[in-house]
Design an enzyme around this catalytic site. Structure first.
Site, short mmCIF file in Angstrom:
data_model
loop_
_atom_site.label_atom_id
_atom_site.label_comp_id
_atom_site.label_asym_id
_atom_site.label_seq_id
_atom_site.Cartn_x
_atom_site.Cartn_y
_atom_site.Cartn_z
N TYR A 91 0.86 -1.19 0.00
CA TYR A 91 0.00 0.00 0.00
C TYR A 91 0.89 1.24 0.00
CZ TYR A 91 -4.28 2.65 0.80
OH TYR A 91 -5.33 3.51 0.67
N LYS A 141 -20.82 -20.56 -8.26
CA LYS A 141 -20.16 -20.44 -9.56
C LYS A 141 -18.69 -20.05 -9.37
CE LYS A 141 -21.21 -20.45 -14.07
NZ LYS A 141 -22.13 -21.36 -14.75
N ASP A 190 -25.49 -19.65 -19.31
CA ASP A 190 -26.78 -20.32 -19.49
C ASP A 190 -27.11 -20.50 -20.97
OD1 ASP A 190 -27.39 -20.36 -16.67
OD2 ASP A 190 -27.71 -18.21 -16.83
N ALA A 215 -33.26 -19.43 -23.77
CA ALA A 215 -31.91 -18.94 -24.11
C ALA A 215 -30.97 -20.08 -24.43
CB ALA A 215 -31.37 -18.10 -22.95
#
Length: 750
Positions: free
Chosen positions: A37, A92, A160, A195
């Site tokens: 950082y 997922k 999908d 779909a």
């Protein structure tokens, strides 16, 4: 508890959920934090500002995917909303990480409209290397993906739509081959017009199916041009409208070659299956209940029915996890700007090719030990097959480079090796030896040549150019087994029943005639015991190396090569070594299989041999002689033995590696202990060669490390033999045979 209650408990365990963030760089000191950082982080920030491409060099963007959903079409749950979809999106992310080592942020957007949804996702482009759209209802999902693909400069993929298309496309290519049909001539019927169905139909056309041969049905029946004209179907369904008369699914299936189900369970009868063309292909992929059960489809006819479902309890599971992790892996690694049709086709073709290859034992065991062999019940690989990663991702990356979507070019051979390394350190280490073996393959005798695993290993050794296998045993059995396994190769076989092996009997007699063996016994041994036959073949130079032990107890398998081949000229010591691979380190453990109670001189020899072995894996050895004492803290006969071995080695001018001891195991492997408490040690880093004081300690120690430490073990590798001979453990898998054969080839080269 039932599955639902188990799932609730699984998700709520501390910490809740299924994913977490971890650091990839050290953060232990103030300097570490200054680099991570402020103020150090300013340097890469300024570099990225000057050259935006540097973001891939300095940040995780290149391995980070956004899984984005609005929860409008979640699994079989429907429109449950963004918040309720989060467990699915986390899941997922688990699959991305588990199968392709890709990091994921799951992002649930409480946005239903196309425009604001797209704007939200576009705004996150600087963060992510790719976007996986998930569980968004049709037709919005089409519009969202089309727009984001056009407007974003990273891969956007709606799983999908395309996942099922790719996986079932691979299955279709193999099914067509098995049924001896022509893809361009197939009559294909779709049940479902959502779909996934539309994307799958499009993909089949890209693979070679003809659009005019596709009939698509929705809940109202066949999608016809008349229905389009009447405004009964949307613009996406209308792509597959047919000029035929209206009808229902049963009408459509009559005479069809292929049925593709992406609708609801139980809507296809056996009579409908019987109405199809000869040797039909049926992909009933509704979940959890297929359009027709596996049993009903198979029993409906007497010819070959190639059946696939979305379920894991039946053959040919169409599972999207075979696709999206590896598509993104290949796309990310060439910094692709999209996932295009060429990349999808490459993924499907790679999956189809992989299904034709011999299946690893670990995969077979994971699915209940039922045989897995290319044919009607095995047209697509199993999701747990680790080879999918380094078979599919390189083909996707190659397609991205050839189609112009890749920002960077990579060497595909090196890329495959990097992908294998992601699956574990053992693959990375074995790749070193495999590459050496392939540079100069040697003849290797496989003593248990009629064993199915040995035959499969021989096929892989020959196919990959690792070795020239010579199978010992009954030639008819070997030939029949190879044919049953579908292995199209003709290995060299030495069958003592139909080949003159008397010369080997003579040689065995010469070697052992003063050890109590008669000439007749020697001839009998080489005819009925392939361990003796193989050992003499090695000793005479007719083969360069030998493997045995798969079906024998270790001592009985080791005895013939010890009697005939023996130890090398400069040593009387033979030892067994295991290489244990952890996430970020490799350790060689000796002796784990041979010497019960070695003296100091033997321990020193074991150390020399193990150090030589480590170098064959491109590992510079640092050896520790183990004990329960640290550098004289306990003084007795047991602790003096490893101490004396260290003295022998340290005063030997031929020893060019650091060695020290005696020391306790944690001292040897923990750098802070070794160099903090014992700064005088000859080892400047933790040891990678551990020499145990006796066989009991060695065998116990390596097994504890393997099981509790999560290490992968390669071995046992025999060191100190005059010629390369290795003895497997009973029940080893084919990959273990191939690995040990590769080590034997490298031994023979040297």
């Amino acid at each position: 508890m039932g599955l639902d209650d188990d799932a609730r408990e699984y998700h709520r365990q501390e910490p809740p959920g299924k994913i977490a963030i971890e650091t990839t760089k050290p953060t232990n000191t103030q300097r570490d934090l200054s680099l991570a950082y402020s103020p150090g982080v300013a340097a890469p920030c300024l570099d990225i500002a000057d050259n935006p491409g540097d973001i891939f060099e300095y940040t995780a963007k290149g391995n980070l995917v956004a899984v984005v959903s609005n929860g409008s079409a979640v699994l079989g749950l429907g429109n449950i909303g963004a918040a309720a979809s989060k467990p699915v999106m986390e899941g997922k992310g688990v699959l991305f990480k588990r199968f392709a080592d890709i990091d994921v942020f799951d992002i649930e957007l409480d946005i239903d409209s196309v425009d604001p949804f797209c704007e939200a996702v576009k705004a996150m482009e600087p963060t992510f290397g790719g976007v996986n759209l998930e569980d968004i209802k049709a037709p919005e999902c089409f519009k969202i993906e089309e727009r984001l693909r056009e407007e974003m400069d990273v891969p956007v993929f709606h799983d999908d739509q395309h996942g099922t298309a790719i996986i079932s496309g691979a299955a279709l290519m193999n099914a067509v081959d098995i049924s001896d049909k022509d893809l361009s001539e197939l009559n294909i019927v779709f049940s479902g017009a959502g779909a996934s169905a539309i994307a799958t139909a499009r993909f089949y056309v890209s693979l070679g199916a003809r659009k005019e041969n596709i009939t698509m049905c929705d809940s109202s029946g066949i999608i016809t041009e008349e229905r389009v004209a009447a405004g009964d179907v949307n613009e996406y369904k209308s792509q597959f409208a047919t000029p035929a008369e209206e009808g229902d699914l049963a009408d459509a299936m009559e005479g069809a070659d292929v049925f593709v189900g992406l609708s609801v369970g139980g809507i296809v009868s056996q009579e409908m299956v019987r109405s199809m063309a000869a040797d039909p292909i049926i992909f009933a992929m509704a979940n959890p209940d297929p359009e027709i059960t596996y049993e009903d489809a198979k029993n409906a006819r007497d010819d070959t029915v190639i059946m696939a479902t979305g379920r894991s309890d039946y053959p040919n599971m169409v599972n999207n996890v075979l696709g999206f992790p590896f598509l993104f892996r290949g796309a990310l690694d060439v910094r692709a700007t999209e996932i295009n049709e060429e990349m999808k086709a490459a993924a499907a073709e790679a999956l189809a090719d992989l299904a034709r290859k011999d299946v690893p034992d670990a995969v077979v065991k994971a699915y209940g030990d039922d045989p897995l062999q290319f044919g009607p019940d095995y047209v697509i690989p199993k999701p747990l097959d680790p080879r999918v990663l380094f078979e599919v991702a390189p083909r996707v990356a190659e397609a991205a480079m050839e189609s112009g979507s890749a920002r960077t070019e990579i060497d595909l051979d090196q890329y495959r090796e990097r992908l294998e390394a992601r699956l574990g350190k053992s693959r990375e280490m074995m790749r070193v030896v495999l590459n050496k073996a392939k540079s100069d393959p040697k003849r290797i005798a496989l003593a248990e040549g009629t064993d199915e695993k040995m035959i499969r290993a021989a096929y892989q050794l020959a196919e990959q150019g690792i070795a020239e296998p010579v199978l010992l045993g009954d030639a008819d059995t070997i030939s029949q087994t190879a044919a049953e396994l579908g292995l199209s190769f003709r290995p060299e076989v030495v069958d003592p029943d139909n080949r003159d092996v008397s010369g080997y009997g003579e040689r065995l007699y010469e070697l052992r005639k003063r050890k109590g063996i008669t000439k007749r016994e020697a001839n009998d041994l080489v005819r009925r015991d392939t361990n003796y036959l193989g050992s003499v073949m090695v000793e005479t130079g007719d083969v360069d190396a030998m493997l045995t032990g798969l079906t024998h107890h270790y001592p009985s398998a080791l005895r013939p090569p010890l009697q005939i081949v023996g130890s090398a000229d400069d040593t009387d010591t033979v030892a067994g070594v295991y290489m244990l691979t952890f996430k970020n380190r490799v350790i060689f453990c000796a002796d784990t299989t041979v010497n019960q109670d070695p003296n100091a001189e033997t321990l020193a020899e074991i150390t020399r041999h193990t150090a030589d072995l480590a170098r064959r894996f491109n590992v510079e050895p640092r050896a520790a002689m183990l004990s329960y004492s640290n550098f004289g803290s306990v003084d007795n006969e047991g602790t003096r033995k490893p101490r004396e071995a260290v003295d022998i080695l340290q005063t030997d001018d031929g020893v060019d590696f650091p060695v020290d001891g005696e020391m306790q195991a944690d001292t040897a492997v923990v750098d802070d202990i070794l160099n903090g408490t014992y700064e005088f040690s000859e080892l400047d880093e933790a040891a990678n060669v551990l020499v145990f004081p006796n066989l009991e300690a060695g065998n116990i120690g390596y097994k504890l490390l393997q099981r509790l430490g999560g290490a992968e073990a390669i071995g046992p590798m025999l060191v100190g033999m005059d010629q390369p001979v290795h003895v497997l453990q009973r029940g080893d898998e084919v990959k273990d045979i191939v690995n040990l054969a590769s080590v034997a080839v490298v031994d023979a080269q040297e």
